[in-house]
Write a protein that holds these residues in place. Structure first.
Motif, PDB file in Angstrom:
ATOM      1  N   SER A 152       0.832  -1.209   0.000  1.00 23.26           N
ATOM      2  CA  SER A 152       0.000   0.000   0.000  1.00 23.26           C
ATOM      3  C   SER A 152       0.864   1.255   0.000  1.00 23.26           C
ATOM      4  N   ARG A 153       1.945   1.210   0.770  1.00 21.93           N
ATOM      5  CA  ARG A 153       2.859   2.352   0.814  1.00 21.93           C
ATOM      6  C   ARG A 153       3.518   2.575  -0.545  1.00 21.93           C
ATOM      7  N   VAL A 154       3.887   1.503  -1.216  1.00 23.76           N
ATOM      8  CA  VAL A 154       4.505   1.612  -2.543  1.00 23.76           C
ATOM      9  C   VAL A 154       3.523   2.206  -3.543  1.00 23.76           C
ATOM     10  N   GLU A 155       2.256   1.802  -3.463  1.00 20.87           N
ATOM     11  CA  GLU A 155       1.248   2.356  -4.370  1.00 20.87           C
ATOM     12  C   GLU A 155       1.073   3.853  -4.144  1.00 20.87           C
ATOM     13  N   GLU A 156       1.181   4.280  -2.887  1.00 16.43           N
ATOM     14  CA  GLU A 156       1.052   5.707  -2.596  1.00 16.43           C
ATOM     15  C   GLU A 156       2.240   6.497  -3.133  1.00 16.43           C
ATOM     16  N   THR A 157       3.434   5.970  -2.931  1.00 16.26           N
ATOM     17  CA  THR A 157       4.645   6.688  -3.372  1.00 16.26           C
ATOM     18  C   THR A 157       4.946   6.469  -4.847  1.00 16.26           C
ATOM     19  N   LYS A 158       4.271   5.475  -5.468  1.00 18.47           N
ATOM     20  CA  LYS A 158       4.456   5.177  -6.904  1.00 18.47           C
ATOM     21  C   LYS A 158       5.917   4.848  -7.217  1.00 18.47           C
ATOM     22  N   SER A 159       6.522   4.088  -6.321  1.00 18.33           N
ATOM     23  CA  SER A 159       7.928   3.718  -6.484  1.00 18.33           C
ATOM     24  C   SER A 159       8.026   2.276  -6.985  1.00 18.33           C
ATOM     25  N   LEU A 160       8.159   2.116  -8.297  1.00 18.29           N
ATOM     26  CA  LEU A 160       8.286   0.772  -8.873  1.00 18.29           C
ATOM     27  C   LEU A 160       9.592   0.111  -8.461  1.00 18.29           C
ATOM     28  N   LEU A 161      10.674   0.881  -8.415  1.00 16.33           N
ATOM     29  CA  LEU A 161      11.965   0.318  -8.047  1.00 16.33           C
ATOM     30  C   LEU A 161      11.920  -0.246  -6.632  1.00 16.33           C
ATOM     31  N   LEU A 162      11.283   0.470  -5.719  1.00 16.83           N
ATOM     32  CA  LEU A 162      11.174  -0.015  -4.340  1.00 16.83           C
ATOM     33  C   LEU A 162      10.380  -1.307  -4.286  1.00 16.83           C
ATOM     34  N   PHE A 163       9.306  -1.396  -5.042  1.00 13.01           N
ATOM     35  CA  PHE A 163       8.501  -2.611  -5.030  1.00 13.01           C
ATOM     36  C   PHE A 163       9.299  -3.824  -5.485  1.00 13.01           C
ATOM     37  N   PHE A 164      10.002  -3.705  -6.608  1.00  8.15           N
ATOM     38  CA  PHE A 164      10.739  -4.856  -7.119  1.00  8.15           C
ATOM     39  C   PHE A 164      11.919  -5.203  -6.211  1.00  8.15           C
ATOM     40  N   ARG A 165      12.495  -4.218  -5.562  1.00  6.13           N
ATOM     41  CA  ARG A 165      13.574  -4.510  -4.608  1.00  6.13           C
ATOM     42  C   ARG A 165      13.028  -5.270  -3.401  1.00  6.13           C
ATOM     43  N   ILE A 166      11.873  -4.848  -2.901  1.00  2.00           N
ATOM     44  CA  ILE A 166      11.241  -5.553  -1.787  1.00  2.00           C
ATOM     45  C   ILE A 166      10.814  -6.952  -2.207  1.00  2.00           C
ATOM     46  N   LEU A 167      10.238  -7.047  -3.390  1.00  2.00           N
ATOM     47  CA  LEU A 167       9.765  -8.347  -3.884  1.00  2.00           C
ATOM     48  C   LEU A 167      10.910  -9.343  -3.974  1.00  2.00           C
TER      49      LEU A 167
END
Length: 331
Positions: free
Chosen positions: A202-217
């Motif tokens: 949810s936080r990633v969707e708010e910040t619109k940070s694709l790089l952060l999402f894939f790093r977390i994933l």
């Protein structure tokens, strides 16, 4: 009656000296009207109806042949004039077409080489980060001279976690600079472990940070895979003592000794993810002992067991610490 017979005899009687030319012509015309296909050759006639039609057709054919010859001559003159007047221009156009065709073949060859390089790069990236893309769709929503809006949808998996990411990229031109922004980011994940990262997604969707999402994933999937393999290893090594009530992909492992009835140790292996994207494992040990054993525990070993386990984790790591706990139960 005698009067009628005399009249018929007069009309049917032959005329002395034969028919005149005028009478013969009229008789021929009447016969042709009655039977056009019949050619009469009466005395004194010169041309039949069929012969006149044949002459007319031959005349028309000759006229058509003359017209065709005139048109062909006119066509040759026009072609000659066009060749003289526009020959150089036509040659230039044909040369340009051939040049464009050759350039197109070169561009196609270059495009195929680029695609091959991109596929190799994608395979290398998949091998390095463990993220596999199974589908990628791009749809242009808006396009103008200064703005382009494209909708992207990515589907894939990392280890056993499936994901679908949809977002829009807005590219705006300001003078000579192009500015890109990610908008309307939506992430959907499938797996038993997604409850551990729901808030982070949810936080990633708010910040619109694709790089952060894939790093977390990537990091989260690696930790989940490590936990699953560790639990499966101890289940296979100690089948009589270790059980996985919710499967090897869950966070719970039970350790029970056949010799110590009522003595159960629970290993809780959570994976914590911070809003900044840090991923780290968190293991806890819980013990359940019979009341009789608790009364005999004068040194509070059962009560202090979780702290001892945490100390082992800091020194030995998860695998060696769990192995030590299992061997302790075996004694």
């Amino acid at each position: 009656m005698p009067l009628v017979e005399s009249t018929l005899a007069r009309d049917l009687a032959p005329v002395d000296g034969g028919l005149t030319d005028t009478e013969a012509g009229k008789l021929t015309e009447r016969e042709e009207v009655r039977n056009p296909s019949t050619s009469l050759s009466l005395p004194g006639t010169k041309v039949t109806w069929a012969e006149r039609m044949e002459d007319e057709y031959e005349t028309e054919i000759l006229q058509l042949c003359e017209e065709i010859a005139a048109l062909e001559a006119e066509k040759e003159n026009i072609e000659r004039e066009v060749s003289v007047q526009y020959g150089q221009e036509l040659s230039n156009v044909l040369g340009a077409i051939e040049e464009d065709d050759g350039r197109s073949r070169k561009d196609t060859s270059k495009l195929m080489d680029d695609i091959e390089k991109m596929e190799k790069n994608l395979a290398r990236q998949t091998k390095l980060n463990g993220i596999t893309l199974t589908a990628c769709r791009v749809k242009t929503i808006e396009k103008s001279k200064t703005k382009v809006v494209q909708q992207h949808r990515l589907m894939g998996h990392c280890c056993h976690l499936s994901f679908q990411v949809q977002f829009e990229i807005i590219e705006t031109q300001v003078e000579d600079t192009f500015i890109r922004k990610v908008m309307n980011l939506s992430i959907v994940m499938d797996g038993n472990e997604i409850k551990d990262i729901t808030s982070v997604v949810s936080r990633v969707e708010e910040t619109k940070s694709l790089l952060l999402f894939f790093r977390i994933l990537k990091s989260f999937s690696a930790n989940c895979e490590h936990r699953s393999k560790t639990f499966q290893h101890f289940k296979e090594k100690y089948p009589d003592m270790v059980s996985l009530p919710e499967g090897c992909q869950s966070e719970l492992m039970l350790i029970q000794s056949p010799k110590l009835q009522g003595c159960t140790m629970c290993i809780f292996w959570d994976i914590e993810v911070t809003l900044e994207g840090d991923v780290r494992p968190k293991l806890d040990l819980l013990m359940k002992m019979p009341e009789k054993a608790m009364r005999m525990d004068s040194k509070n070993i059962v009560e202090n067991a979780p702290d001892y386990f945490l100390n082992l984790l800091r020194i030995l790591g998860p695998e060696a610490s769990i192995e030590s706990v299992i061997k302790t139960v075996c004694v």
